[in-house]
Design an enzyme around this catalytic site. Structure first.
Site, PDB file in Angstrom:
ATOM      1  CB  SER A 117      37.926  67.357  -1.013  1.00 14.44           C
ATOM      2  OG  SER A 117      36.872  68.094  -1.569  1.00 14.44           O
ATOM      3  CD  GLU A 142      36.157  92.607  11.575  1.00 19.57           C
ATOM      4  OE1 GLU A 142      37.350  92.569  11.229  1.00 19.57           O
ATOM      5  OE2 GLU A 142      35.737  93.267  12.536  1.00 19.57           O
ATOM      6  CD  GLU A 144      30.163  84.977   7.850  1.00 22.12           C
ATOM      7  OE1 GLU A 144      30.096  83.814   7.458  1.00 22.12           O
ATOM      8  OE2 GLU A 144      29.685  85.351   8.936  1.00 22.12           O
TER       9      GLU A 144
END
Length: 186
Positions: A117, A142, A144
């Site tokens: 962007s 940890e 995720e």
């Protein structure tokens, strides 16, 4: 690579005000001088950069489904993650592929690097294609929580139509895969 037009519409930074410094991103407001001499402000998100992997197993692509808080919904995406300080993008791509899916690739090739962007952020994503995969064990971060799936091109296109795939990097990877399947080069 430099072009003659790189500075054609240059905005000269007159001042920078740091607003926020997080673990991943920072936000600043720059006051700039425009090419016509007047001034304006620019809100800029700084990001360390990221990698994404179009991982192919035969006629299928590896994807992960995970919850994306900014969107308040689960998303199906290609494996991806941010660059660690000083990390080469190809090393990061191999790391993210292994962490999120458990797969390793004997062949990682850069397809493209693109800004997500550029109107407000400097995040640059390096998109790799990986094949010749061997399976191992996934070790996500940890914080995720994700599910790995291998999908066909037709499934990926269906997920795009449904909105289950709606991020730019994954849509770009699906279209790159479609071109490759048609015998095109990228």
């Amino acid at each position: 690579m430099s072009h003659k037009t790189d500075k054609k519409f240059e905005e000269i930074t007159l001042s920078t005000e740091p607003i926020f410094q997080g673990k991943i991103i920072s936000l600043q407001v720059d006051t700039v001088q425009l090419p016509n001499g007047s001034t304006a402000t620019r809100e800029i998100v700084r990001h360390p950069g990221a990698v994404a992997v179009l991982a192919l197993i035969g006629d299928k692509m590896l994807v992960v489904e995970q919850y994306r808080k900014p969107m308040e919904k689960s998303q199906v995406e290609i494996p991806a993650g941010k660059l660690d300080p000083g990390e080469h993008p190809q090393e990061a791509a191999a790391r993210e592929l292994a962490e999120e899916t458990g797969y390793r690739s004997a062949s990682l090739k850069l397809l493209s690097s693109f800004y997500t962007s550029p109107g407000f952020a400097d995040e640059l994503i390096h998109l790799y294609v990986a094949d010749d995969l061997s399976q191992g064990e996934a070790r996500p971060d940890e914080d995720e929580f994700l599910e790995v799936e291998a999908i066909t091109l037709e499934q990926a296109q269906h997920y795009i139509r449904e909105g289950r795939i709606s991020d730019a990097k994954t849509i770009m990877a699906v279209y790159a895969w479609q071109i490759m399947k048609l015998g095109g080069t990228l």
